[in-house]
Design a protein around this motif. Structure first.
Motif, PDB file in Angstrom:
ATOM      1  N   ILE A  59       0.847  -1.202   0.000  1.00 35.62           N
ATOM      2  CA  ILE A  59       0.000   0.000   0.000  1.00 35.62           C
ATOM      3  C   ILE A  59       0.879   1.247   0.000  1.00 35.62           C
ATOM      4  O   ILE A  59       0.694   2.165  -0.798  1.00 35.62           O
TER       5      ILE A  59
ATOM      6  N   LEU B 244       2.550   1.943  -3.258  1.00 37.66           N
ATOM      7  CA  LEU B 244       1.622   2.069  -4.383  1.00 37.66           C
ATOM      8  C   LEU B 244       1.672   0.875  -5.351  1.00 37.66           C
ATOM      9  O   LEU B 244       1.374   1.015  -6.529  1.00 37.66           O
TER      10      LEU B 244
ATOM     11  N   ARG C 169      -2.999   0.632  -5.278  1.00 37.51           N
ATOM     12  CA  ARG C 169      -3.339   2.018  -4.962  1.00 37.51           C
ATOM     13  C   ARG C 169      -4.728   2.286  -5.534  1.00 37.51           C
ATOM     14  O   ARG C 169      -5.289   1.439  -6.240  1.00 37.51           O
TER      15      ARG C 169
ATOM     16  N   ILE D 101      -7.264  -0.018  -2.019  1.00 37.23           N
ATOM     17  CA  ILE D 101      -6.507   0.031  -0.761  1.00 37.23           C
ATOM     18  C   ILE D 101      -7.363  -0.550   0.380  1.00 37.23           C
ATOM     19  O   ILE D 101      -6.875  -1.293   1.230  1.00 37.23           O
TER      20      ILE D 101
ATOM     21  N   ARG E 210      -1.200   4.696   4.686  1.00 35.85           N
ATOM     22  CA  ARG E 210      -1.485   5.917   3.918  1.00 35.85           C
ATOM     23  C   ARG E 210      -2.647   6.641   4.608  1.00 35.85           C
ATOM     24  O   ARG E 210      -3.608   5.996   5.036  1.00 35.85           O
TER      25      ARG E 210
ATOM     26  N   ALA F 132      -7.807   0.353  -9.637  1.00 34.66           N
ATOM     27  CA  ALA F 132      -8.023   1.043  -8.364  1.00 34.66           C
ATOM     28  C   ALA F 132      -9.192   0.455  -7.577  1.00 34.66           C
ATOM     29  O   ALA F 132      -9.517   0.945  -6.490  1.00 34.66           O
TER      30      ALA F 132
ATOM     31  N   GLN G 166       0.282   7.897 -12.753  1.00 34.00           N
ATOM     32  CA  GLN G 166      -0.775   6.871 -12.760  1.00 34.00           C
ATOM     33  C   GLN G 166      -1.624   6.969 -14.023  1.00 34.00           C
ATOM     34  O   GLN G 166      -2.158   5.960 -14.502  1.00 34.00           O
TER      35      GLN G 166
ATOM     36  N   ASP H 183     -10.721  10.170  -3.128  1.00 38.52           N
ATOM     37  CA  ASP H 183     -10.130   9.394  -2.033  1.00 38.52           C
ATOM     38  C   ASP H 183     -10.871   9.601  -0.721  1.00 38.52           C
ATOM     39  O   ASP H 183     -10.814   8.755   0.170  1.00 38.52           O
TER      40      ASP H 183
ATOM     41  N   LYS I  85      -6.392  12.845  -6.299  1.00 44.31           N
ATOM     42  CA  LYS I  85      -4.993  13.017  -6.711  1.00 44.31           C
ATOM     43  C   LYS I  85      -4.644  14.474  -6.993  1.00 44.31           C
ATOM     44  O   LYS I  85      -5.443  15.189  -7.602  1.00 44.31           O
TER      45      LYS I  85
ATOM     46  N   ARG J 196       4.396  13.117   0.277  1.00 44.83           N
ATOM     47  CA  ARG J 196       5.234  11.998  -0.156  1.00 44.83           C
ATOM     48  C   ARG J 196       6.680  12.420  -0.358  1.00 44.83           C
ATOM     49  O   ARG J 196       7.037  13.595  -0.310  1.00 44.83           O
TER      50      ARG J 196
END
Ligand code: MRU
Length: 375
Positions: free
Chosen positions: A46, A49, A52, A57, A95, A169, A202, A243, A254, A295
């Motif tokens: 996870i 990624l 992801r 997840i 995450r 995803a 991605q 998310d 994202k 990140r």
């Protein structure tokens, strides 16, 4: 439409089995799967990624609980539940932004607590069944999101998407991409523009690959090309995943999504979010409360193994941003299309679905009558 589809996640074997997943860091050049046999392997997958996307997840974490418990299948109840708490806390630290992770872990914990007093092996078996149920429900949610969302698009339209909210995803064929797949299944021809999605690409590595595999007409663009394709009239709508969606409809997705929503507004185009109910976090009132993952700067300075910035440069690398509800034309979820997006319409949508579940005796599933109309 060709239906080349790969299973992002699968459980192999029984209660002492393992979680097999596509290693998404190696796509599109290499298709490889890895087997996760302990919680550390799931955490690493996870974090790095390899798996992801918010729903995926969550599913991975649910199975992660199952592998994490394999060392205590013959232990006494206190040791089993101690290990359960440790595993849940540990996986939750992988995450911070996608709420599906916490939602799935909570559901696993609640299930286990409801079974106290039974032999621990039986509890572990029931937890595997629960993880499989989370997996299967996500499949159904993808299909329902696809059906609802496809109605918002017209034959011949150009659509823009960001990051990857597809089969990779989720458990099935995605959220945002489900809308495109479902539209294609109903005979509509769409042209998809996929943002490459810096810094981890991605969009280029996963969305472009996935759409190409499934025979959908797709063009890859740099993130910074989005405004230009809008101005040129090449796209008529933007659809992304999410998310975490707050009670008022603010949606984290994202990094770069907010920018697209602003551009869509400037070009008078609808900006849609497609996400299952497991992505809503009704415990927070607005997007300001969504924790944003920061990140490694090296994702920007040394992307894919090559140094592209000077040594010692300061870097800011949030993985997500929050799009305010007022920029979202509608949220497409398995319960229906929420429009306009605000606290009232979201609450009403959840309430209505709960009432319908109550009537039909269903638990978490979407029924065909759920809502084919806006709520
Ligand atoms: O960092 P990632 O690749 O996990 O980010 C994923 C996204 O932002 C997706 O758009 C989101 O999780 C929706 S997936 C159906």
């Amino acid at each position: 439409m060709p239906t080349e589809q790969h299973e992002t996640l699968k459980w192999i074997g029984g209660v002492d089995g393992c979680l097999r997943m596509i290693d998404q860091t190696r796509l599109p050049v290499e298709f490889a799967e890895i087997d996760c046999r302990d919680a550390a392997a799931v955490w690493e997958a996870i974090k790095m990624l390899r798996v992801r996307g918010a729903p995926a997840i969550g599913i991975a974490a649910a199975y992660g609980v199952c592998v994490g418990l394999q060392t205590v299948l013959d232990a006494d109840e206190p040791a089993f539940f101690r290990r359960l708490r440790e595993t849940v806390e540990y996986l939750a630290s992988s995450r911070p932004t996608a709420v599906n992770l916490f939602w799935a872990l909570k559901r696993m914990e609640t299930k286990a607590d409801s079974l106290r007093g039974r032999p621990v092996r039986k509890i572990a078996e029931s937890l595997l069944t629960e993880a499989r149920a989370i997996h299967e429900e996500d499949r159904q949610m993808c299909r329902a999101i696809g059906r609802h969302g496809a109605e918002l698009l017209r034959d011949g339209q150009g659509v823009l998407t960001h990051c990857n909210a597809g089969g990779l995803a989720t458990a099935d064929y995605g959220t945002a991409l489900a809308v495109f797949y479902s539209a294609a299944e109903s005979g509509k021809t769409l042209h998809v523009f996929a943002d490459e999605t810096r810094p981890l690409l991605q969009g280029a590595r996963l969305t472009a690959w996935e759409l190409q595999q499934r025979g959908i007409d797709v063009t890859l663009i740099c993130d910074s090309t989005a405004a230009q394709v809008m101005r040129e009239g090449k796209v008529q709508a933007v659809v992304t995943g999410a998310d975490r969606i707050a009670a008022n409809g603010d949606a984290a997705n994202k990094i770069g999504t907010y920018c697209l929503a602003v551009l869509a507004r400037a070009h008078d185009l609808p900006f849609y979010i497609a996400a299952p109910s497991s992505t809503f976090d009704l415990s927070i009132s607005s997007g300001a409360e969504i924790p944003i993952e920061q990140r490694d700067p090296r994702e920007i300075t040394h992307g894919f193994g090559r140094q592209t910035a000077p040594d010692g440069i300061q870097v800011y690398n949030p993985a997500f941003d929050v799009t305010p509800a007022e920029l979202i034309a509608a949220i497409i979820c398995e319960k229906g299309v929420i429009r306009p997006v605000n606290e009232k319409t979201i609450a009403r949508c959840f309430l209505k679905a709960r009432e319908q579940e109550g009537k039909s005796g269903a638990t978490n599933e979407t029924t065909a009558s759920d809502s084919d109309k806006a709520v």
